[in-house]
Design an enzyme around this catalytic site. Structure first.
Site, mmCIF file in Angstrom:
data_model
loop_
_atom_site.group_PDB
_atom_site.id
_atom_site.type_symbol
_atom_site.label_atom_id
_atom_site.label_comp_id
_atom_site.label_asym_id
_atom_site.label_seq_id
_atom_site.Cartn_x
_atom_site.Cartn_y
_atom_site.Cartn_z
ATOM 1 N N PRO A 18 -4.341 -2.657 -7.045
ATOM 2 C CA PRO A 18 -3.758 -2.593 -5.574
ATOM 3 C C PRO A 18 -4.386 -3.661 -4.788
ATOM 4 O O PRO A 18 -5.662 -3.683 -4.368
ATOM 5 C CB PRO A 18 -3.932 -1.264 -5.198
ATOM 6 C CG PRO A 18 -5.137 -0.818 -5.832
ATOM 7 C CD PRO A 18 -5.320 -1.510 -7.259
ATOM 8 N N VAL A 20 -3.392 -5.431 -0.646
ATOM 9 C CA VAL A 20 -2.644 -5.272 0.477
ATOM 10 C C VAL A 20 -1.934 -6.559 0.513
ATOM 11 O O VAL A 20 -2.588 -7.664 0.517
ATOM 12 C CB VAL A 20 -3.443 -5.007 1.618
ATOM 13 C CG1 VAL A 20 -2.701 -5.478 3.125
ATOM 14 C CG2 VAL A 20 -4.062 -3.869 1.550
ATOM 15 N N GLN A 87 -0.060 3.601 -5.395
ATOM 16 C CA GLN A 87 -1.303 3.887 -4.497
ATOM 17 C C GLN A 87 -0.911 4.510 -3.049
ATOM 18 O O GLN A 87 -0.125 3.567 -2.348
ATOM 19 C CB GLN A 87 -2.121 2.861 -4.515
ATOM 20 C CG GLN A 87 -3.510 3.325 -3.847
ATOM 21 C CD GLN A 87 -4.507 2.255 -3.781
ATOM 22 O OE1 GLN A 87 -4.284 1.451 -2.972
ATOM 23 N NE2 GLN A 87 -5.638 2.272 -4.692
ATOM 24 N N CYS A 116 -14.416 5.157 0.407
ATOM 25 C CA CYS A 116 -15.825 5.967 0.389
ATOM 26 C C CYS A 116 -15.199 7.379 0.588
ATOM 27 O O CYS A 116 -14.846 7.735 1.901
ATOM 28 C CB CYS A 116 -16.841 5.504 1.367
ATOM 29 S SG CYS A 116 -17.194 3.771 1.216
ATOM 30 N N LYS A 139 -9.015 5.738 -6.793
ATOM 31 C CA LYS A 139 -9.936 4.523 -6.698
ATOM 32 C C LYS A 139 -11.106 4.783 -5.567
ATOM 33 O O LYS A 139 -10.864 5.062 -4.548
ATOM 34 C CB LYS A 139 -9.203 3.386 -6.435
ATOM 35 C CG LYS A 139 -9.820 2.107 -6.354
ATOM 36 C CD LYS A 139 -8.806 0.986 -6.428
ATOM 37 C CE LYS A 139 -9.493 -0.396 -6.607
ATOM 38 N NZ LYS A 139 -10.264 -0.827 -5.405
ATOM 39 N N GLY A 200 -14.951 -7.504 -10.726
ATOM 40 C CA GLY A 200 -15.473 -8.479 -11.635
ATOM 41 C C GLY A 200 -14.867 -9.949 -11.497
ATOM 42 O O GLY A 200 -15.401 -10.744 -12.239
ATOM 43 N N ALA A 226 -8.161 -7.596 -9.618
ATOM 44 C CA ALA A 226 -7.904 -8.173 -8.193
ATOM 45 C C ALA A 226 -7.805 -9.559 -7.939
ATOM 46 O O ALA A 226 -6.617 -10.321 -8.426
ATOM 47 C CB ALA A 226 -8.630 -7.416 -7.219
ATOM 48 N N ARG A 227 -8.625 -10.330 -7.538
ATOM 49 C CA ARG A 227 -8.488 -11.520 -6.813
ATOM 50 C C ARG A 227 -8.256 -12.545 -7.998
ATOM 51 O O ARG A 227 -7.568 -13.446 -7.771
ATOM 52 C CB ARG A 227 -9.812 -11.974 -6.094
ATOM 53 C CG ARG A 227 -9.952 -11.239 -4.875
ATOM 54 C CD ARG A 227 -11.240 -11.423 -4.153
ATOM 55 N NE ARG A 227 -12.392 -10.962 -4.936
ATOM 56 C CZ ARG A 227 -13.471 -11.939 -5.117
ATOM 57 N NH1 ARG A 227 -13.462 -13.226 -4.662
ATOM 58 N NH2 ARG A 227 -14.159 -11.572 -5.699
#
Length: 459
Positions: A18, A20, A87, A116, A139, A200, A226-227
């Site tokens: 997920p 944004v 999500q 958190c 997550k 990772g 992700a990235r």
């Protein structure tokens, strides 16, 4: 409530994380095309989602969750129905459940972004697991101490979730900090449910084979990317990365196909270009502006739905899907002015506007009556003034009368305004001349009076 985990397994899966502004429908579909097994949508806040209404968009063949202001908050389609996880961010168990029930028939699973975690987080998970039929996941980020993290994931496991995604960094750590593979590995060994390793992209994942290396380093069941996927979603392709130009072209096709907002499309393309933003292509993309004036297919479809909703109460009203954009008209010239001018010329009563506000989304619709006929736009607008201008445009177009747009050539109202302004200017100059002349006469009279009085002989 029995959790249906058979429809979606989280073991040995490559997953789009997920993100944004990135995890919208075009990117999710592109990731699936390149080999992703599961795709997560961007985090959507429950307070926004709970206000949405579900629409089946027949034009785009999508399911849209639309906010009261008309904005599509979440869009999905049949292609991803069995592999998209919704999500949400939430701090309230009952509100989270309401959102989950709203979307559960259109997605494969529900995820809670716990970041958190707080005390209420596990309550939310328990409520969702008991309240819906689809798998529930969450997550998290790791905590400062390993033992606290292990204690947390064991608590989460007891709620009945289908899997836990773990971003292997602490709250204060950024992407450039090394990912804590050892902590993810300890979590994987501490629980029996699937653990999805995340984080990772910086240290590990540069191509497809690196995904497996990251999985082995963390002993996780699956990997969430992700990235690395944001930069090039063909990271999921077993045969290797595709040229970025081809990837961007495929992304644009999906963005157009599903009416993705141009700002979101531009943002995602800029993320793909990265260091190439300073090239000619990058500068051109960065400077690009979307066509804000165009009516998307969804605009017209929603107008059609609104039109059908209103059909029984105003069958005698002539309707078109029109929206007023003041940038298309000269300054101080509007369709309402043109319509009023035409009515005066034709000796009709002046136009009468009846405007209502829809309670659901507080949008406005106006009906204008001209020569005993009624006209309105089927697109509801954000203000009374805009709705009235749109109604005037519908009337003008149906009557075949110019509406004063910049591209219509010579504008008689502008010419009329210029003549009126010139007349006012002439009148003002004439008045100024009279004032000057009068003041001169008064001064001359005063001077003569002064001379006369000074020439008298005192007695």
């Amino acid at each position: 409530m029995t959790v249906n985990t058979s429809a979606l397994s989280f073991k040995i899966k490559n997953i789009l994380a997920p993100m944004v502004r990135v995890g919208t429908l075009p990117m999710r579909l592109l990731a699936l095309d390149f080999g992703a097994d599961i795709v997560y949508c961007e985090e959507l806040i429950d307070i926004k989602m709970v206000q949405c209404k579900r629409f089946v968009n027949e034009v785009l063949e999508t399911v849209d969750f639309v906010a009261p202001n008309g904005r599509v908050v979440f869009r999905t389609c049949e292609r991803e129905r069995d592999c998209v996880v919704f999500q949400m961010g939430s701090a309230d168990a009952e509100r989270a459940l309401a959102v989950a029930k709203l979307v559960e028939n259109d997605v494969a699973g529900i995820d809670v972004n716990m970041g958190c975690p707080k005390e209420y987080s596990t309550k939310i998970l328990s409520t969702l697991v008991k309240g819906i039929c689809k798998p529930v996941t969450c997550k998290i980020r790791i905590l400062p101490l390993l033992e606290d993290t292990i204690h947390l994931v064991k608590r989460i496991e007891k709620t009945g979730v289908a899997a836990i995604a773990v971003h292997g960094r602490k709250k204060e750590e950024r992407p450039q900090h090394p990912v804590h593979c050892d902590v993810i590995k300890a979590i994987s060994e501490a629980v029996s449910i699937p653990v999805i390793a995340n984080g990772g992209s910086h240290d590990f994942i540069k191509e497809y084979t690196d995904i497996e290396a990251f999985q082995q380093a963390t002993a996780a069941s699956s990997v969430m990317v992700a990235r690395a996927a944001m930069w090039n979603p063909s990271i999921f392709r077993k045969e290797g990365l595709c040229p970025l130009k081809e990837v961007m072209q495929e992304y644009i096709k999906y963005a157009v196909r599903y009416d993705n907002h141009y700002t979101n499309t531009k943002y995602c393309l800029c993320q793909m270009l990265r260091e190439q933003l300073e090239t000619t292509q990058g500068r051109r993309l960065h400077a690009a502006q979307g066509n804000r004036n165009r009516h998307t297919r969804s605009d017209l479809w929603f107008a059609k739905i609104q039109d059908e909703d209103d059909r029984m109460e105003d069958t005698d009203v002539i309707k078109m899907a029109i929206r007023f954009d003041k940038r298309e008209y000269p300054p101080q010239i509007t369709p309402k002015m043109y319509l009023l001018e035409w009515c005066r010329k034709e000796k009709h009563p002046q136009p009468v506007y009846e405007t209502v506000q829809r309670p659901l989304d507080r949008l406005f619709c106006s009906v204008v009556t001209v020569a005993e006929r009624k006209y309105r736009s089927t697109i509801w607008d954000k203000s009374k003034k805009l709705a009235e201008q749109a109604a005037a445009i519908v009337c003008l177009r149906m009557l075949g009368i110019p509406e004063g747009k910049l591209n219509e050539g010579e504008n008689h109202l502008i010419n009329k305004r210029k003549r009126e302004d010139q007349e006012l200017l002439n009148n003002k100059e004439h008045k100024d001349d009279l004032l000057v002349e009068t003041s001169h006469k008064r001064a001359h009279f005063a001077e003569e009076a002064s001379d006369s009085s000074s020439s008298e002989v005192p007695r």
